[in-house]
Enzyme design. Structure first.
Site, PDB file in Angstrom:
ATOM      1  CE1 TYR A 142      -5.299  -1.901  -2.980  1.00 41.29           C
ATOM      2  CE2 TYR A 142      -6.660  -3.704  -3.705  1.00 41.29           C
ATOM      3  CZ  TYR A 142      -6.218  -2.415  -3.859  1.00 41.29           C
ATOM      4  OH  TYR A 142      -6.711  -1.643  -4.876  1.00 41.29           O
ATOM      5  CG  ASP A 220       1.960   3.242 -17.659  1.00 44.98           C
ATOM      6  OD1 ASP A 220       2.241   2.039 -17.843  1.00 44.98           O
ATOM      7  OD2 ASP A 220       2.820   4.140 -17.706  1.00 44.98           O
ATOM      8  CG  ASP A 244      -9.478  -2.897  -6.802  1.00 44.50           C
ATOM      9  OD1 ASP A 244     -10.620  -3.085  -7.241  1.00 44.50           O
ATOM     10  OD2 ASP A 244      -9.241  -2.338  -5.716  1.00 44.50           O
TER      11      ASP A 244
END
Ligand code: NAD
Length: 355
Positions: A142, A220, A244
């Protein structure tokens, strides 16, 4: 008597209603435990823009930095949505976190037995869930450079320095020491160089916490395991983008947005706030659930003020209110014996906490 200075930012929408209940509980527990809390009420968000023309007045930053902690409600609302981006309430909040240097976001996900049917997962899967996501907040993809767009090509860069990983890893291990002494570090080390460095660094930091068991999981798989068997986790340590996504996933285990607290902490100061927004659709009606904010105040007692006993008592009071069948409207479908207002719920929890 020990006195703590708390910056109090009520914000917009339901913010003032829920923060008032959190201070009610804080005052009750403080007088029972023998300490004092002084509040400095500060403006941020749409209400700050209306009065000062800036969603984050300088005084709010300066006073917050010199406080022991910040207790925050929520900001934002449709009224301010058409303002230029830098004047919008949400920009004020992002700037605030940056100014305070809060690099770790702590998001507990707890499933209360009494509300087990509020979860979209089977009761046997979520019963007893009590985990903490520790997410790195001001690094990673980010914020990484370079980033940009060139015609039909766009790119962002996932960057971490060793120091950034070291400090967030310490946060996670310290929290694990106070909990179940297990850290699961989440990465994508089978693909990403940055994750390989993350993993090696976390292993180095782990040597300083021999009592804590460290495991690693690919992101994952972690997304899958959170739904398959969330009870396996104690502390989940992860970077910005993975955290997040995983923290939102984890928050849904409990089934109600009005229940979950969070903290964003840095080297010096922490911001304690519910995970939900300002809920303009129910503002001013006295029906908002104050539990997420009261639980955030409890995190503040525990992590910022070191008042662990007081925090334990507030957490127990929340559980007691729920087990006695008190419910605000948002959770009324799940075992309500009595539906209560925002203020009634605050008073009930304050009374139980002070007993
Ligand atoms: P929201 O979290 O405010 O509301 C989503 C839904 O959950 C609404 O139906 C609301 O009534 C309900 N809800 C939320 N908190 C509740 C509570 N304590 N008790 C009972 N019901 C509750 O999200 P949104 O509607 O997407 O956003 C509204 C505003 O809040 C927007 O302006 C948004 O930008 C802002 N926002 C602020 C923060 C923050 O201050 N940290 C976070 C998220 C959104």
């Amino acid at each position: 008597m020990k006195t703590y200075n708390i910056a109090l930012i009520k914000g917009d929408g339901i913010g003032p209603e829920i923060v008032d209940e959190a201070t009610k509980v804080l005052d009750a527990i403080a007088s029972s435990e023998g300490f004092d809390i002084q509040y400095n009420e500060l403006l941020m968000g749409g209400c700050a823009y209306d009065i000062t023309g800036d969603p984050l007045p300088k005084e709010t930053i300066d006073t917050s930095i010199n406080s022991d902690a910040v207790l925050f409600g929520a900001i934002g609302g449709e009224r301010w949505d058409s303002l230029p981006r830098e004047k919008r309430p949400e920009s004020g909040l992002l700037r605030f976190r940056k100014e305070l240097g809060v690099y770790a976001n702590l998001r507990p996900a707890v499933v209360y037995d009494e509300l087990i049917n509020a979860s979209s997962l089977k009761p046997e899967v979520v019963k007893g869930v009590d985990l903490m996501v520790v997410r790195e907040l001001i690094g990673g993809i980010y914020f990484g450079e370079p980033k940009g767009r060139e015609g039909d090509r766009a790119y962002n860069t996932m960057v971490y320095t060793r120091d950034e990983v070291v400090r967030i890893a310490h946060t996670a291990f310290k929290i694990a020491m106070e909990r179940g002494k297990r850290v699961c570090s989440i990465d994508k080390a089978n693909v990403l160089d940055v994750s390989q460095m993350w993993r090696e660094t976390v292993e180095d930091v782990a040597k300083e916490y021999p009592e804590v068991t460290l495991s690693h999981m690919y992101v994952d798989n972690a997304a899958m395991q959170l739904i398959r068997d969330p009870k396996q986790f104690d502390v989940m340590l992860t970077g910005n983008i993975f955290g997040d996504i995983l923290s939102d996933e984890a928050s849904m285990l409990s089934g109600s947005i009005g229940l979950l607290p969070s903290a964003s902490v840095g080297a010096k100061i922490g911001v304690y706030e519910p995970i939900h927004g300002s809920a303009p659709d129910i503002a001013g009606q006295g029906i908002a659930n104050p539990i997420a904010t009261i639980a955030s105040a409890s995190m503040m007692l525990r992590f910022a003020l070191g008042e662990v006993n007081a925090a334990d008592r507030v957490d127990a009071a929340i559980k007691q209110a729920l087990s006695e069948g008190y419910r605000t409207q948002d959770i009324a479908d799940y075992g309500a014996k009595e539906v209560c207002s925002t203020s009634e719920m605050g008073s009930i929890i304050a009374n139980y906490a002070a007993k």
